[in-house]
Design a protein around this motif. Structure first.
Motif, PDB file in Angstrom:
ATOM      1  N   THR A 125     -47.041  37.382 -30.894  1.00 25.19           N
ATOM      2  CA  THR A 125     -45.586  37.428 -30.959  1.00 25.19           C
ATOM      3  C   THR A 125     -45.003  36.576 -29.838  1.00 25.19           C
ATOM      4  N   LEU A 126     -43.735  36.296 -29.939  1.00 25.84           N
ATOM      5  CA  LEU A 126     -43.045  35.548 -28.888  1.00 25.84           C
ATOM      6  C   LEU A 126     -43.163  36.286 -27.554  1.00 25.84           C
ATOM      7  N   GLU A 127     -43.008  37.596 -27.591  1.00 23.20           N
ATOM      8  CA  GLU A 127     -43.096  38.395 -26.367  1.00 23.20           C
ATOM      9  C   GLU A 127     -44.490  38.314 -25.749  1.00 23.20           C
ATOM     10  N   GLU A 128     -45.534  38.359 -26.585  1.00 23.78           N
ATOM     11  CA  GLU A 128     -46.902  38.277 -26.066  1.00 23.78           C
ATOM     12  C   GLU A 128     -47.170  36.912 -25.422  1.00 23.78           C
ATOM     13  N   ILE A 129     -46.676  35.865 -26.048  1.00 17.45           N
ATOM     14  CA  ILE A 129     -46.843  34.524 -25.471  1.00 17.45           C
ATOM     15  C   ILE A 129     -46.065  34.424 -24.162  1.00 17.45           C
TER      16      ILE A 129
ATOM     17  N   GLY B 105     -39.153  42.711 -39.757  1.00 11.74           N
ATOM     18  CA  GLY B 105     -40.422  42.042 -39.541  1.00 11.74           C
ATOM     19  C   GLY B 105     -40.558  41.488 -38.140  1.00 11.74           C
ATOM     20  N   THR B 106     -41.761  41.029 -37.841  1.00 11.34           N
ATOM     21  CA  THR B 106     -42.079  40.445 -36.545  1.00 11.34           C
ATOM     22  C   THR B 106     -42.684  39.074 -36.783  1.00 11.34           C
ATOM     23  N   VAL B 107     -42.243  38.094 -36.011  1.00 13.48           N
ATOM     24  CA  VAL B 107     -42.760  36.732 -36.151  1.00 13.48           C
ATOM     25  C   VAL B 107     -44.005  36.596 -35.283  1.00 13.48           C
ATOM     26  N   TYR B 108     -45.062  36.066 -35.898  1.00 10.42           N
ATOM     27  CA  TYR B 108     -46.309  35.799 -35.191  1.00 10.42           C
ATOM     28  C   TYR B 108     -46.615  34.306 -35.239  1.00 10.42           C
ATOM     29  N   PHE B 109     -47.198  33.807 -34.146  1.00 11.98           N
ATOM     30  CA  PHE B 109     -47.527  32.390 -34.016  1.00 11.98           C
ATOM     31  C   PHE B 109     -49.025  32.237 -33.812  1.00 11.98           C
TER      32      PHE B 109
END
Length: 160
Positions: A36-40, A105-109
């Motif tokens: 996720t954006l937060e994890e990155i 939903g959650t955006v994943y990269f």
């Protein structure tokens, strides 16, 4: 050994964005996972923020505790813009997970091995200096045209 700024090596050189390099490295090292954006953002703050000039001399172990909400938001938005750019150029992939259930939903990269499909992105990567000089030339021409229009209007005013 120094090189001359007029040399072909210098002209053909590329400017690398350190944030882009770090994001790509995170995703490439973990190419079997999506984040996720937060994890990155958390990973970059914990491991890379000082090197990227995102934070000034913050101890890496306490980086997340030291970053206030506003600073975190600014770093997160900068990373989001870079992820958008990387996605546009097909260097990464992204998907929304859980949209059906939660209606958000959650955006994943994740990393992408695809070839860049945007011809504009390739042009921007290969010819940034040429476009900059063309843009400067157009701005100079626009200034010249404006001066000519001003002069013509003054002549018309004097003739009436």
């Amino acid at each position: 050994m120094p090189i001359n700024e007029d040399s072909e090596e210098w002209k053909e050189g590329r400017r690398l964005d350190p944030l882009q390099v770090h994001i790509s490295n995170i995703l490439r090292r973990n190419d079997e996972q999506a984040f996720t954006l937060e994890e990155i953002t958390d990973h970059i703050i914990e491991d890379e923020a000082d090197a990227l000039f995102l934070l000034d001399s913050v101890d890496e172990e306490q980086a997340l505790e030291e970053v206030d909400e506003e600073t975190y938001g600014l770093i997160k938005s900068r990373i989001a813009m870079k992820l958008e750019d990387l996605g546009w150029r097909n260097f990464i992939e992204w998907k929304v997970i859980g949209y059906e259930d939660a209606d958000i939903g959650t955006v994943y990269f994740t990393n992408s091995d695809k070839e860049s499909v945007s011809p504009i992105a390739k042009i921007v990567d290969v010819y940034p200096r040429k476009f900059s000089s063309i843009e400067e030339d157009i701005e100079d021409l626009a200034d010249d045209v404006e001066e000519l229009q001003y002069g013509v209007n003054n002549l018309r005013g004097e003739n009436y």
